[in-house]
Design a protein around this motif. Structure first.
Motif, PDB file in Angstrom:
ATOM      1  N   UNK A  50       0.844  -1.192   0.000  1.00 55.10           N
ATOM      2  CA  UNK A  50       0.000   0.000   0.000  1.00 55.10           C
ATOM      3  C   UNK A  50       0.877   1.237   0.000  1.00 55.10           C
ATOM      4  N   UNK A  51       0.283   2.349   0.362  1.00 49.74           N
ATOM      5  CA  UNK A  51       1.015   3.617   0.337  1.00 49.74           C
ATOM      6  C   UNK A  51       2.197   3.568   1.287  1.00 49.74           C
ATOM      7  N   UNK A  52       3.362   3.958   0.800  1.00 48.93           N
ATOM      8  CA  UNK A  52       4.527   4.038   1.673  1.00 48.93           C
ATOM      9  C   UNK A  52       4.840   5.479   2.029  1.00 48.93           C
ATOM     10  N   UNK A  53       4.194   6.396   1.366  1.00 47.28           N
ATOM     11  CA  UNK A  53       4.381   7.805   1.700  1.00 47.28           C
ATOM     12  C   UNK A  53       3.163   8.589   1.227  1.00 47.28           C
ATOM     13  N   UNK A  54       2.906   9.708   1.887  1.00 42.29           N
ATOM     14  CA  UNK A  54       1.806  10.586   1.515  1.00 42.29           C
ATOM     15  C   UNK A  54       1.828  11.811   2.396  1.00 42.29           C
ATOM     16  N   UNK A  78      -4.464  19.120  12.484  1.00 40.52           N
ATOM     17  CA  UNK A  78      -4.369  18.361  11.239  1.00 40.52           C
ATOM     18  C   UNK A  78      -4.562  16.891  11.581  1.00 40.52           C
ATOM     19  N   UNK A  79      -5.567  16.251  10.969  1.00 37.92           N
ATOM     20  CA  UNK A  79      -5.775  14.817  11.158  1.00 37.92           C
ATOM     21  C   UNK A  79      -5.482  14.123   9.842  1.00 37.92           C
ATOM     22  N   UNK A  80      -4.630  13.115   9.912  1.00 40.20           N
ATOM     23  CA  UNK A  80      -4.363  12.311   8.719  1.00 40.20           C
ATOM     24  C   UNK A  80      -4.484  10.842   9.081  1.00 40.20           C
ATOM     25  N   UNK A  81      -4.823  10.031   8.093  1.00 43.98           N
ATOM     26  CA  UNK A  81      -5.000   8.602   8.305  1.00 43.98           C
ATOM     27  C   UNK A  81      -3.790   7.869   7.756  1.00 43.98           C
ATOM     28  N   UNK A  82      -3.029   7.246   8.662  1.00 38.87           N
ATOM     29  CA  UNK A  82      -1.850   6.480   8.260  1.00 38.87           C
ATOM     30  C   UNK A  82      -2.304   5.098   7.785  1.00 38.87           C
ATOM     31  N   UNK A  83      -1.809   4.632   6.631  1.00 36.61           N
ATOM     32  CA  UNK A  83      -2.219   3.322   6.122  1.00 36.61           C
ATOM     33  C   UNK A  83      -1.603   2.158   6.900  1.00 36.61           C
ATOM     34  N   UNK A  84      -0.555   2.456   7.673  1.00 38.35           N
ATOM     35  CA  UNK A  84       0.123   1.431   8.469  1.00 38.35           C
ATOM     36  C   UNK A  84       0.894   2.155   9.571  1.00 38.35           C
ATOM     37  N   UNK A  85       1.511   1.409  10.444  1.00 36.70           N
ATOM     38  CA  UNK A  85       2.398   2.038  11.424  1.00 36.70           C
ATOM     39  C   UNK A  85       3.553   2.674  10.667  1.00 36.70           C
ATOM     40  N   UNK A  86       4.086   3.730  11.201  1.00 35.07           N
ATOM     41  CA  UNK A  86       5.192   4.405  10.532  1.00 35.07           C
ATOM     42  C   UNK A  86       5.545   5.686  11.255  1.00 35.07           C
ATOM     43  N   UNK A  87       5.860   6.713  10.473  1.00 38.91           N
ATOM     44  CA  UNK A  87       6.304   7.986  11.021  1.00 38.91           C
ATOM     45  C   UNK A  87       5.641   9.133  10.260  1.00 38.91           C
TER      46      UNK A  87
END
Length: 185
Positions: A50-54, A78-87
């Protein structure tokens, strides 16, 4: 008397006729039953996760008045939805306006945090104006902070933390969050 060559030619002719009849095809017969399944082949390569960056941006163009009391005021979220755990790398830009002619001493800081009440802490920047300064000043806000995040919704805040009892007339800002699944080594 018969010639041996004649006998040989007759034998070859009969053999040719037999071969021709044997190779002639008639109508196709019924399809036979399906054979047993073969063994499973090797597993193919894993596809992308899936998305690795955005990124996503929120802007406050109307400005927020900061009261003349010491404490924390939220300017923007600012609310954003992360597709996976990350940074998430969050950057803030903007400015705060103050009229120093009416102040005796002013100190304030901006905070990029994970709650609307997160206060300033070292080593984030802070701004100090000594007693006697006089001007209308638009002080820039430029900062960034990195957060470890879980998959799903994550909210970040731009807060102004005032340490003195002098009001900032208005603060405006922009928050931009960049998601990545991993950091560089």
């Amino acid at each position: 008397m018969k010639n041996r060559t004649d006998q040989l030619l007759v034998a070859l002719g009969l053999l040719s006729l037999t071969l021709m009849l044997a190779t002639c095809k008639g109508d196709a017969g019924p399809t036979g039953p399906m054979g047993t399944a073969g063994s499973t082949g090797p597993t193919g390569p894993t596809g992308p996760t899936g998305a690795i960056a955005g990124f996503k941006t929120a802007v406050n163009v109307g400005g927020v008045s900061i009261p003349g009391t010491a404490g924390v005021t939220n300017v923007l979220s600012l609310t954003l939805t992360a597709p996976s755990s990350g940074f998430v790398f969050v950057s803030a830009t903007g400015y705060c306006v103050t009229n120093l002619a009416t102040t005796t001493n002013m100190e304030w800081a901006y905070v990029i945090g994970t709650s609307a009440s997160e206060a300033w802490s070292f080593p984030q920047a802070d701004t100090r104006f000594p007693t006697g300064a006089s001007a209308v000043v638009a002080m820039p806000i430029t900062g960034e902070r990195v957060f470890a995040v879980s998959a799903g919704a994550n909210t970040f805040y731009l807060n102004i933390h005032t340490f003195s009892t002098n009001a900032l007339s208005s603060c405006q800002g922009r928050l931009t969050g960049f998601f990545t699944a991993s950091q560089l080594p």
